[in-house]
Every structure is written in structure tokens, then in C-alpha cells.
Design an enzyme around this catalytic site. Structure first.
Site, PDB file in Angstrom:
ATOM      1  N   GLU A  30       4.096  -5.591   7.167  1.00  0.00           N
ATOM      2  CA  GLU A  30       3.033  -4.722   7.916  1.00  0.00           C
ATOM      3  C   GLU A  30       3.279  -4.680   9.166  1.00  0.00           C
ATOM      4  OE1 GLU A  30       2.193  -7.072   5.763  1.00  0.00           O
ATOM      5  OE2 GLU A  30       0.446  -6.268   4.338  1.00  0.00           O
TER       6      GLU A  30
ATOM      7  N   GLU B 204       0.103  -9.711  -1.393  1.00  0.00           N
ATOM      8  CA  GLU B 204      -1.308  -9.878  -1.344  1.00  0.00           C
ATOM      9  C   GLU B 204      -1.863  -9.802  -3.020  1.00  0.00           C
ATOM     10  OE1 GLU B 204      -2.547  -8.653   3.001  1.00  0.00           O
ATOM     11  OE2 GLU B 204      -2.276  -7.116   1.709  1.00  0.00           O
TER      12      GLU B 204
ATOM     13  N   ALA C  72       0.954  -1.202   0.015  1.00  0.00           N
ATOM     14  CA  ALA C  72      -0.056   0.050  -0.051  1.00  0.00           C
ATOM     15  C   ALA C  72       0.815   1.235   0.106  1.00  0.00           C
ATOM     16  CB  ALA C  72      -0.804   0.001   1.159  1.00  0.00           C
TER      17      ALA C  72
ATOM     18  N   GLY D 104       0.618  -5.357   0.519  1.00  0.00           N
ATOM     19  CA  GLY D 104      -0.583  -5.440  -0.354  1.00  0.00           C
ATOM     20  C   GLY D 104       0.010  -5.954  -1.727  1.00  0.00           C
TER      21      GLY D 104
HETATM   22  N1  CO8 Z   1       4.719   3.238  -0.059  1.00  0.00           N
HETATM   23  C1  CO8 Z   1       4.906   4.575  -0.558  1.00  0.00           C
HETATM   24  N2  CO8 Z   1       6.064   4.612  -0.953  1.00  0.00           N
HETATM   25  C2  CO8 Z   1       7.136   3.603  -1.121  1.00  0.00           C
HETATM   26  C3  CO8 Z   1       6.655   2.463  -0.896  1.00  0.00           C
HETATM   27  C4  CO8 Z   1       5.505   2.183  -0.037  1.00  0.00           C
HETATM   28  N3  CO8 Z   1       4.793   1.013   0.312  1.00  0.00           N
HETATM   29  N4  CO8 Z   1       7.682   1.465  -0.942  1.00  0.00           N
HETATM   30  C5  CO8 Z   1       8.752   2.174  -1.702  1.00  0.00           C
HETATM   31  N5  CO8 Z   1       8.272   3.426  -1.636  1.00  0.00           N
HETATM   32  C6  CO8 Z   1       9.049   4.633  -2.053  1.00  0.00           C
HETATM   33  C7  CO8 Z   1      10.060   5.179  -1.395  1.00  0.00           C
HETATM   34  O1  CO8 Z   1       9.589   6.145  -0.301  1.00  0.00           O
HETATM   35  C8  CO8 Z   1      11.095   5.789  -2.229  1.00  0.00           C
HETATM   36  O2  CO8 Z   1      10.671   6.916  -2.510  1.00  0.00           O
HETATM   37  P1  CO8 Z   1      11.688   8.363  -2.561  1.00  0.00           P
HETATM   38  O3  CO8 Z   1      12.686   7.891  -3.598  1.00  0.00           O
HETATM   39  O4  CO8 Z   1      10.748   9.414  -3.017  1.00  0.00           O
HETATM   40  O5  CO8 Z   1      12.379   8.211  -1.343  1.00  0.00           O
HETATM   41  C9  CO8 Z   1      11.082   4.940  -3.207  1.00  0.00           C
HETATM   42  O6  CO8 Z   1       9.914   4.107  -3.318  1.00  0.00           O
HETATM   43  C10 CO8 Z   1      11.953   3.741  -3.529  1.00  0.00           C
HETATM   44  O7  CO8 Z   1      11.974   2.956  -2.375  1.00  0.00           O
HETATM   45  P2  CO8 Z   1      13.323   2.963  -1.600  1.00  0.00           P
HETATM   46  O8  CO8 Z   1      14.465   4.050  -1.631  1.00  0.00           O
HETATM   47  O9  CO8 Z   1      13.210   2.436  -0.208  1.00  0.00           O
HETATM   48  O10 CO8 Z   1      13.927   1.564  -2.095  1.00  0.00           O
HETATM   49  P3  CO8 Z   1      14.831   0.488  -1.626  1.00  0.00           P
HETATM   50  O11 CO8 Z   1      15.488  -0.288  -2.776  1.00  0.00           O
HETATM   51  O12 CO8 Z   1      15.895   0.980  -0.792  1.00  0.00           O
HETATM   52  O13 CO8 Z   1      13.854  -0.269  -0.916  1.00  0.00           O
HETATM   53  C11 CO8 Z   1      11.953  -1.548  -0.360  1.00  0.00           C
HETATM   54  C12 CO8 Z   1      12.976  -1.111  -1.307  1.00  0.00           C
HETATM   55  C13 CO8 Z   1      12.660  -2.743   0.725  1.00  0.00           C
HETATM   56  C14 CO8 Z   1      10.607  -2.245  -1.173  1.00  0.00           C
HETATM   57  C15 CO8 Z   1      11.576  -0.508   0.768  1.00  0.00           C
HETATM   58  O14 CO8 Z   1      11.068   0.550  -0.135  1.00  0.00           O
HETATM   59  C16 CO8 Z   1      10.003  -0.747   1.727  1.00  0.00           C
HETATM   60  O15 CO8 Z   1      10.579  -1.269   2.748  1.00  0.00           O
HETATM   61  N6  CO8 Z   1       9.087  -0.004   1.239  1.00  0.00           N
HETATM   62  C17 CO8 Z   1       7.806  -0.641   1.956  1.00  0.00           C
HETATM   63  C18 CO8 Z   1       7.562  -1.919   2.061  1.00  0.00           C
HETATM   64  C19 CO8 Z   1       6.418  -2.137   2.874  1.00  0.00           C
HETATM   65  O16 CO8 Z   1       6.429  -1.778   4.080  1.00  0.00           O
HETATM   66  N7  CO8 Z   1       5.111  -2.430   2.380  1.00  0.00           N
HETATM   67  C20 CO8 Z   1       3.685  -2.687   3.121  1.00  0.00           C
HETATM   68  C21 CO8 Z   1       3.183  -1.395   3.026  1.00  0.00           C
HETATM   69  S1  CO8 Z   1       1.703  -1.557   4.166  1.00  0.00           S
HETATM   70  C22 CO8 Z   1       0.562  -2.450   3.099  1.00  0.00           C
HETATM   71  O17 CO8 Z   1       0.815  -2.971   2.090  1.00  0.00           O
HETATM   72  C23 CO8 Z   1      -0.842  -2.908   4.005  1.00  0.00           C
HETATM   73  C24 CO8 Z   1      -1.606  -3.795   2.880  1.00  0.00           C
HETATM   74  C25 CO8 Z   1      -2.936  -3.154   2.697  1.00  0.00           C
HETATM   75  C26 CO8 Z   1      -3.615  -3.578   1.403  1.00  0.00           C
HETATM   76  C27 CO8 Z   1      -3.442  -2.385   0.095  1.00  0.00           C
HETATM   77  C28 CO8 Z   1      -4.379  -2.326  -1.092  1.00  0.00           C
HETATM   78  C29 CO8 Z   1      -4.476  -1.356  -1.651  1.00  0.00           C
END
Ligand code: CO8
Length: 256
Positions: A132, A112, A65, A109
Site C-alpha cells: 500500500e 489481509e 483492493a 487486502g
Molecule cells: N486492482 C485493480 N486491478 C488490478 C489490481 C488491483 N489491486 N492488481 C492487478 N490488477 C489488474 C491490472 O491492472 C491488470 O489489468 P489489465 O490487464 O486490464 O491492465 C491485470 O490485473 C493484470 O495485472 P498486471 O498486468 O499488473 O500483472 P503483473 O503480473 O504484471 O503484476 C502484480 C502483478 C505485481 C500483482 C501487479 O498487478 C500489482 O502490483 N498489482 C497491485 C497490487 C497492489 O498494490 N495491491 C494493494 C492494493 S491497495 C489495498 O489492497 C488496500 C487494502 C484495503 C482492504 C481492501 C478490502 C476490500
């Protein structure tokens, strides 16, 4: 509807949907989910399409998400907007097969969403996870339900509670994905599989999807009964006649 957060193409009888928010690793926001729901419904209704492939980029299928979009959500915001389910149900209702072609991160997500596909072909750089818990939330789009069914309770608990990611090799071993291929072969492999499916009888393919899905919703005896009834019904179709006659006449079937 014009699309910005996804890209849509057709390859013969295959509909391809690519998630496209590269700056946010395809994080799922309302716009992307609305566009995805719309594109899936259109392909599902399109008589010229026999199978759908859903993919992301080489770096990320989807990183979950969009955290920035929901960080300030209140309970009432989530409840009133019916956050998640309003689009998720569209995806679940697609009757044609959907193959997930997953490279890079499929997290939260994103994992999922991949699990909503009928099967997943993974690139060797794929990483699956439900992180999450690190954000102080629980999986909200089926992670606690579909993951244990796919990979066992032990691995699902491990992934959901520790947030550790599963690589492609482990995902194949655990049964989350059907095949792992080199990254540069992912789209060819997924489109080839989809083309094979799209060359079959569409109603038969839809009945098979429906029957396999029943295995997750009902008891074995009810599921077997459902399968038998569907099996009986295929003898009322031209495609059964064509498929079986073609075999006996040593030619390729032509399913109209
Ligand atoms: N949301 C918003 N922005 C994101 C997300 C995210 N989930 N993941 C990555 N980004 C953005 C980063 O903020 C970054 O933006 P910026 O360059 O502007 O700073 C850009 O994408 C690149 O990301 P990273 O610099 O972090 O890239 P890395 O290669 O260092 O790391 C990762 C990659 C490991 C994937 C890292 O980005 C990460 O941990 N992301 C979050 C993953 C996460 O926690 N996901 C779960 C989210 S909660 C959820 O999914 C609940 C589900 C509910 C259902 C939703 C249905 C619509």
C-alpha cells in the site's frame, strides 16, 4: 444470491470458495466482498459443512483492493460506505475453521484476507506483501496488526514500509503459513486438511478455533482460564464420551 466474482463448490463436508475475477487478479471490489460474505455465512450456517477452504487462482489469491474502483474515493465516500469493515466483520465472525489455500500474489487486502483465515497453506509460488505504501496509502484491513502478530514486528515493518514481497519459503519460516506445497498439490493438500477437520466433532473444532483466537485478544492467564473453562465444558458433550470410548475400544469415533 447468485455469484459472479466467486465460485462455490462442496467436496463432501468441505465448502470451497474460489475468488474469481481473473482479469483483475482477483482484486477485491464490493461485489466480490459481498458475495464472499454471503457464501461464508451460508457455509457457516450449513449443518452439512465442517470446514471451509478459501482460494484464488494459480496466479493470484488476490492482488488487493480493486484500485480502479477506489482511486476517486473521497474521505466521505470511505467513511459513509464504511469501506472495508462492512464485509470484513462477516468474515471475522465465521465460527467454522477457514483454511486459506494461497497461490500466487496475496497483496494488500489479499494478504489481509489470507491472514483472516485460520491458517494458510501456501503453494510454492505464493508471494505475500503489503504494498500500500507505494500507492500512498496505509494497509486498511488488518495488515499493520495481524502481520506483526504473525511474522514479528521487524518483518512486518520491513514489508509494510518497503513494500517488498515475502515468498512462500520465507513466509513458512516466519510463521505466516503453516505449510508450503508444490503448486499442483495445493488444492489436494488443502481439501485433505479440510476433510480431516470436517471429520472431527464440529462443536469441538469450533471451540478450539475460539480458544486459539483468544490467545490474540487477551492476557495469558485470562486465555488459560478461558481454555480451562471450555475444557471443563466438553465433559458435558456426547462427543467427549464417543471420542474417548472409541479410543479405549480401539475403533474410529463416530461424531454425530
Ligand atoms: N486492482 C485493480 N486491478 C488490478 C489490481 C488491483 N489491486 N492488481 C492487478 N490488477 C489488474 C491490472 O491492472 C491488470 O489489468 P489489465 O490487464 O486490464 O491492465 C491485470 O490485473 C493484470 O495485472 P498486471 O498486468 O499488473 O500483472 P503483473 O503480473 O504484471 O503484476 C502484480 C502483478 C505485481 C500483482 C501487479 O498487478 C500489482 O502490483 N498489482 C497491485 C497490487 C497492489 O498494490 N495491491 C494493494 C492494493 S491497495 C489495498 O489492497 C488496500 C487494502 C484495503 C482492504 C481492501 C478490502 C476490500
Amino acid at each position: 444470491m447468485s455469484y459472479e466474482a466467486i465460485q462455490v463448490e462442496t467436496h463432501g463436508k468441505v465448502g470451497l470458495i474460489r475468488l474469481h475475477r481473473p482479469a483483475a487478479l482477483n482484486a477485491l471490489n464490493d461485489q466480490l466482498m459481498d458475495e464472499l460474505g454471503d457464501a461464508l455465512q451460508k457455509f457457516d450456517a450449513d449443518e452439512g459443512i465442517g470446514c471451509i477452504v478459501l482460494t484464488g487462482s494459480e496466479k493470484a489469491f488476490a492482488a488487493g483492493a480493486d484500485i480502479a474502483a477506489i482511486v476517486d474515493h473521497t474521505y466521505i465516500d470511505a467513511y459513509k460506505s464504511n469501506f472495508i469493515t462492512r464485509n470484513w466483520e462477516h468474515i471475522r465472525r465465521v465460527r467454522k475453521p477457514v483454511i486459506g489455500a494461497v497461490a500466487g500474489f496475496a497483496l494488500g487486502g489479499g494478504c489481509e484476507l489470507a491472514m483472516m483465515c485460520d491458517f494458510i497453506i501456501a503453494a510454492d509460488n505464493a508471494k505475500f506483501g503489503q504494498p500500500e505504501v507505494k500507492l500512498g496509502v496505509v494497509p486498511g484491513a488488518g495488515g499493520t496488526q495481524r502481520l506483526p502478530r504473525a511474522v514479528s514486528k521487524a518483518k512486518a515493518m520491513d514489508m509494510c514500509l518497503t513494500a517488498r514481497m515475502m515468498d512462500a519459503e520465507e513466509a513458512e519460516r516466519a510463521g505466516l503459513v503453516s505449510r508450503v506445497v508444490p503448486l499442483d498439490k495445493l488444492m489436494t493438500e488443502a481439501l485433505d486438511a479440510a476433510t480431516v477437520i470436517a471429520s472431527m466433532s464440529l462443536p469441538t473444532v469450533m471451540m478450539i478455533k475460539d480458544a486459539v483466537d483468544r490467545a490474540y485478544e487477551t492476557t495469558l492467564s485470562e486465555g488459560v482460564l478461558y481454555e480451562r473453562r471450555v475444557f471443563h465444558s466438553v465433559f458435558g458433550t456426547e462427543h467427549q464420551k464417543e471420542g474417548m470410548k472409541a479410543f479405549l475400544e480401539k475403533r474410529k469415533p463416530v461424531f454425530k
